[in-house]
Scaffold this active site. Sequence first.
Site, PDB file in Angstrom:
ATOM      1  N   ARG A   1     -68.995   6.714   0.953  1.00  0.00           N
ATOM      2  CA  ARG A   1     -69.024   5.943   2.202  1.00  0.00           C
ATOM      3  C   ARG A   1     -68.103   4.730   2.164  1.00  0.00           C
ATOM      4  O   ARG A   1     -67.774   4.168   3.183  1.00  0.00           O
ATOM      5  CB  ARG A   1     -70.458   5.483   2.488  1.00  0.00           C
ATOM      6  CG  ARG A   1     -71.256   6.585   3.155  1.00  0.00           C
ATOM      7  CD  ARG A   1     -72.624   6.124   3.490  1.00  0.00           C
ATOM      8  NE  ARG A   1     -73.313   5.672   2.284  1.00  0.00           N
ATOM      9  CZ  ARG A   1     -74.622   5.489   2.196  1.00  0.00           C
ATOM     10  NH1 ARG A   1     -75.379   5.703   3.240  1.00  0.00           N
ATOM     11  NH2 ARG A   1     -75.186   5.093   1.082  1.00  0.00           N
TER      12      ARG A   1
ATOM     13  N   LYS B   1     -79.041  16.913 -11.296  1.00  0.00           N
ATOM     14  CA  LYS B   1     -80.453  16.565 -11.379  1.00  0.00           C
ATOM     15  C   LYS B   1     -80.671  15.178 -10.782  1.00  0.00           C
ATOM     16  O   LYS B   1     -79.701  14.417 -10.765  1.00  0.00           O
ATOM     17  CB  LYS B   1     -80.943  16.628 -12.823  1.00  0.00           C
ATOM     18  CG  LYS B   1     -80.399  15.501 -13.717  1.00  0.00           C
ATOM     19  CD  LYS B   1     -81.069  15.487 -15.046  1.00  0.00           C
ATOM     20  CE  LYS B   1     -82.365  14.726 -15.002  1.00  0.00           C
ATOM     21  NZ  LYS B   1     -82.326  13.399 -15.634  1.00  0.00           N
TER      22      LYS B   1
ATOM     23  N   ASP C   1     -77.660  21.107 -15.943  1.00  0.00           N
ATOM     24  CA  ASP C   1     -78.476  20.387 -16.925  1.00  0.00           C
ATOM     25  C   ASP C   1     -77.506  20.105 -18.069  1.00  0.00           C
ATOM     26  O   ASP C   1     -77.104  21.033 -18.787  1.00  0.00           O
ATOM     27  CB  ASP C   1     -79.635  21.260 -17.411  1.00  0.00           C
ATOM     28  CG  ASP C   1     -80.511  20.515 -18.406  1.00  0.00           C
ATOM     29  OD1 ASP C   1     -79.962  19.722 -19.210  1.00  0.00           O
ATOM     30  OD2 ASP C   1     -81.732  20.704 -18.396  1.00  0.00           O
ATOM     31  N   HIS C   2     -77.117  18.849 -18.237  1.00  0.00           N
ATOM     32  CA  HIS C   2     -76.000  18.606 -19.153  1.00  0.00           C
ATOM     33  C   HIS C   2     -76.337  18.959 -20.606  1.00  0.00           C
ATOM     34  O   HIS C   2     -75.445  19.168 -21.412  1.00  0.00           O
ATOM     35  CB  HIS C   2     -75.444  17.180 -19.007  1.00  0.00           C
ATOM     36  CG  HIS C   2     -76.249  16.119 -19.684  1.00  0.00           C
ATOM     37  ND1 HIS C   2     -77.368  15.577 -19.139  1.00  0.00           N
ATOM     38  CD2 HIS C   2     -76.083  15.489 -20.869  1.00  0.00           C
ATOM     39  CE1 HIS C   2     -77.864  14.669 -19.958  1.00  0.00           C
ATOM     40  NE2 HIS C   2     -77.099  14.586 -21.020  1.00  0.00           N
TER      41      HIS C   2
ATOM     42  N   LYS D   1     -73.998  20.928 -24.220  1.00  0.00           N
ATOM     43  CA  LYS D   1     -73.777  20.354 -25.544  1.00  0.00           C
ATOM     44  C   LYS D   1     -73.510  21.471 -26.552  1.00  0.00           C
ATOM     45  O   LYS D   1     -74.212  22.487 -26.569  1.00  0.00           O
ATOM     46  CB  LYS D   1     -74.997  19.535 -25.992  1.00  0.00           C
ATOM     47  CG  LYS D   1     -75.193  18.244 -25.189  1.00  0.00           C
ATOM     48  CD  LYS D   1     -76.374  17.461 -25.728  1.00  0.00           C
ATOM     49  CE  LYS D   1     -76.778  16.342 -24.789  1.00  0.00           C
ATOM     50  NZ  LYS D   1     -76.063  15.099 -24.955  1.00  0.00           N
TER      51      LYS D   1
ATOM     52  N   GLU E   1     -84.721   8.166 -27.703  1.00  0.00           N
ATOM     53  CA  GLU E   1     -83.616   7.308 -27.273  1.00  0.00           C
ATOM     54  C   GLU E   1     -83.926   5.869 -27.642  1.00  0.00           C
ATOM     55  O   GLU E   1     -85.093   5.463 -27.633  1.00  0.00           O
ATOM     56  CB  GLU E   1     -83.445   7.401 -25.761  1.00  0.00           C
ATOM     57  CG  GLU E   1     -83.111   8.780 -25.258  1.00  0.00           C
ATOM     58  CD  GLU E   1     -82.786   8.767 -23.771  1.00  0.00           C
ATOM     59  OE1 GLU E   1     -81.596   8.713 -23.446  1.00  0.00           O
ATOM     60  OE2 GLU E   1     -83.719   8.779 -22.962  1.00  0.00           O
TER      61      GLU E   1
ATOM     62  N   ASP F   1     -87.937  13.020 -15.791  1.00  0.00           N
ATOM     63  CA  ASP F   1     -86.550  12.688 -16.129  1.00  0.00           C
ATOM     64  C   ASP F   1     -86.025  13.533 -17.294  1.00  0.00           C
ATOM     65  O   ASP F   1     -84.861  13.910 -17.313  1.00  0.00           O
ATOM     66  CB  ASP F   1     -86.474  11.190 -16.490  1.00  0.00           C
ATOM     67  CG  ASP F   1     -85.049  10.739 -16.778  1.00  0.00           C
ATOM     68  OD1 ASP F   1     -84.153  11.076 -15.971  1.00  0.00           O
ATOM     69  OD2 ASP F   1     -84.823  10.050 -17.792  1.00  0.00           O
TER      70      ASP F   1
ATOM     71  N   HIS G   1     -84.257  18.841 -19.685  1.00  0.00           N
ATOM     72  CA  HIS G   1     -83.656  18.969 -21.020  1.00  0.00           C
ATOM     73  C   HIS G   1     -84.612  19.564 -22.072  1.00  0.00           C
ATOM     74  O   HIS G   1     -84.247  20.475 -22.804  1.00  0.00           O
ATOM     75  CB  HIS G   1     -83.158  17.613 -21.521  1.00  0.00           C
ATOM     76  CG  HIS G   1     -82.329  16.875 -20.512  1.00  0.00           C
ATOM     77  ND1 HIS G   1     -81.451  17.502 -19.670  1.00  0.00           N
ATOM     78  CD2 HIS G   1     -82.239  15.548 -20.206  1.00  0.00           C
ATOM     79  CE1 HIS G   1     -80.847  16.603 -18.902  1.00  0.00           C
ATOM     80  NE2 HIS G   1     -81.317  15.405 -19.203  1.00  0.00           N
TER      81      HIS G   1
ATOM     82  N   LYS H   1     -88.099   6.454 -24.373  1.00  0.00           N
ATOM     83  CA  LYS H   1     -87.059   5.425 -24.391  1.00  0.00           C
ATOM     84  C   LYS H   1     -87.509   4.289 -25.305  1.00  0.00           C
ATOM     85  O   LYS H   1     -88.703   4.115 -25.550  1.00  0.00           O
ATOM     86  CB  LYS H   1     -86.831   4.893 -22.975  1.00  0.00           C
ATOM     87  CG  LYS H   1     -86.359   5.984 -22.015  1.00  0.00           C
ATOM     88  CD  LYS H   1     -85.237   5.495 -21.125  1.00  0.00           C
ATOM     89  CE  LYS H   1     -84.754   6.551 -20.175  1.00  0.00           C
ATOM     90  NZ  LYS H   1     -83.779   7.472 -20.741  1.00  0.00           N
TER      91      LYS H   1
HETATM   92  C1  BG6 Z   1     -80.415  12.012 -18.412  1.00  0.00           C
HETATM   93  C2  BG6 Z   1     -81.588  11.115 -18.139  1.00  0.00           C
HETATM   94  O1  BG6 Z   1     -80.581  13.242 -17.765  1.00  0.00           O
HETATM   95  O2  BG6 Z   1     -80.297  12.230 -19.802  1.00  0.00           O
HETATM   96  C3  BG6 Z   1     -81.451   9.808 -18.898  1.00  0.00           C
HETATM   97  O3  BG6 Z   1     -81.670  10.855 -16.749  1.00  0.00           O
HETATM   98  C4  BG6 Z   1     -81.224  10.062 -20.368  1.00  0.00           C
HETATM   99  O4  BG6 Z   1     -82.613   8.992 -18.716  1.00  0.00           O
HETATM  100  C5  BG6 Z   1     -80.080  11.058 -20.564  1.00  0.00           C
HETATM  101  O5  BG6 Z   1     -80.912   8.822 -20.995  1.00  0.00           O
HETATM  102  C6  BG6 Z   1     -79.963  11.464 -22.009  1.00  0.00           C
HETATM  103  O6  BG6 Z   1     -78.791  12.207 -22.190  1.00  0.00           O
HETATM  104  P1  BG6 Z   1     -78.029  12.209 -23.583  1.00  0.00           P
HETATM  105  O7  BG6 Z   1     -76.920  13.185 -23.394  1.00  0.00           O
HETATM  106  O8  BG6 Z   1     -77.577  10.793 -23.824  1.00  0.00           O
HETATM  107  O9  BG6 Z   1     -79.040  12.641 -24.589  1.00  0.00           O
END
Ligand code: BG6
Length: 526
Positions: free
Chosen positions: A77, A186, A215-216, A220, A254, A273, A278, A378
């Site tokens: 925007r 996501k 889903d990243h 990996k 984390e 989350d 994941h 976290k």
């Molecule tokens: C994301 C979450 O999908 O994945 C975050 O929203 C999280 O909260 C992150 O920190 C973790 O990804 P990675 O690749 O750093 O393990």
Amino acid sequence: MRRVFGPGPRDGNRHDEVGLMPMNQPRDGERRHLQPFTMVIFGASGDLTERKLMPALYHLSALGHLPVDFAVIGVARRDWTDDYLREKMRQAIEQAAGPDGIDEKVWADFARRLYYLRGDATDESTFARLEEAIARISAGFPGEIGKNRLYYLATLPSLYPKLIQGLGRLERARSNKGWGRIIVEKPFGSDLESAIELNRLLARYFDESQVFRIDHYLGKETVQNILVFRFANGIFEPIWNRNYIDNVQITVSETVGVGHRGAYYEEAGALRDMVQNHLLQLLALVAMEPPHSFNADAVRNEKVKVLASIPVPDVTTVAHTTVRGQYTAGVVDGKPVPGYLEEPNVSPDSKTETYVALRLGIDNWRWAGVPFYIQTGKRLASRSSRITIYFKRAPHLLFQPFSVPDLQPNSLILDIQPEQGVTLSIGAKVPGPQVRIRNVDMEFVYERSFTERSPEAYEYLLLEAIAGDTTMFTRDDEIEAAWRLVTAIRRAWDEAGVPLHPYPAGSTGPEAKHALLSEGQAWCGG
Ligand code: BG6
């Protein structure tokens, strides 16, 4: 059950350019034949575009993975111009590249492919203007880049329905038909009902083979190696079951807090989350049956079966199969950090969980009776994602008890990050005249065994989407199966009044997590 498993019309991605599947990457010098395309990123002024998408596209371009003809249009925007977008993205790519810096020649070629369109998802005229922009930009390239399109939804999720409708209509209407694909970031919904709703909307306009729910974690390197480890080696599969495995643990810990994402996180919490996507994806890869091939639906059919076999905790079982926690002030990496309730945009009496541990089961012949423990949080003591398989102890120990006081069961650790590798722990004789036994590790470490660079998860996944391969993306029924579990847990927590355990930042999580384990079991790493 809505889906009939096995071969069917959705069995595979039969696009011409998908000759090489993810586990069968091109050899050096050999490239997949990718067609010219235009990528449209909605949410171009956002964090994801800067931190992940643009650096990934730049790298793919630098490594020669992208076709000669492509362009990227960022939509947002803000009142930006093409030049301003290029300047911002250059900074972002430089920052992501760190000391390696940017290659001026590659950048010059990449920058001329970047365009900006000011547009609002809620305004219908945006889509007609997008069509015009694609036609105009396409005219400047020799290949037909406007024919094939990859739309990326990287906006606030509340805008997804409008974008899906707008893009769906645009796809139906356009005459210059090549392929049209949509990547959805996501969070995909916030509970089972909203995920079903979103899937229905997507299905109204797109075929499932055009939809890429990202889903990243699936991008990996080490996560993909789970499949290779299991299915390219003959020696593990025979013992990969309830007869030999005592329990499986999946930990994603984390050290970061919620940072500037307080508002989002308040709605999400660790369960939505991290677990919904994941961690359940990791579990599915560890527990699935061997697919008949590495085609998209063969792999995803098996993952769905696992997710569907997990009994859903209810109000009577949730209190002893789950633990939720929230961090309080503490010390992480030697620095004092505030508690969750002191974070920006977090309500001072928030009940949002920043830690969750679950004891799950999988009701099938392979896994009946084997607990799967998963935990994520976290502000924990260390950053580490790993899967640990604990095997059953030897059935009879012929050694004197004093010689084996420290003998632990065999374990196999798949380290995902930051360490990347596989460790098998075995009992070995300590040198000396007496028989004393201690655990030692057999280790495979990525960086010692390979000199190749591991691509970033988004590089891998974007390339797969450009190639039209959905194997490493989540299918509609798969995401619903994950939400079914997570939504039930969320509701049972409230109904059963499951306590929220405080844990100090920098610890290994709430003490209550130990009560989930059976006698003789321990959390790997504390
Ligand atoms: C994301 C979450 O999908 O994945 C975050 O929203 C999280 O909260 C992150 O920190 C973790 O990804 P990675 O690749 O750093 O393990």
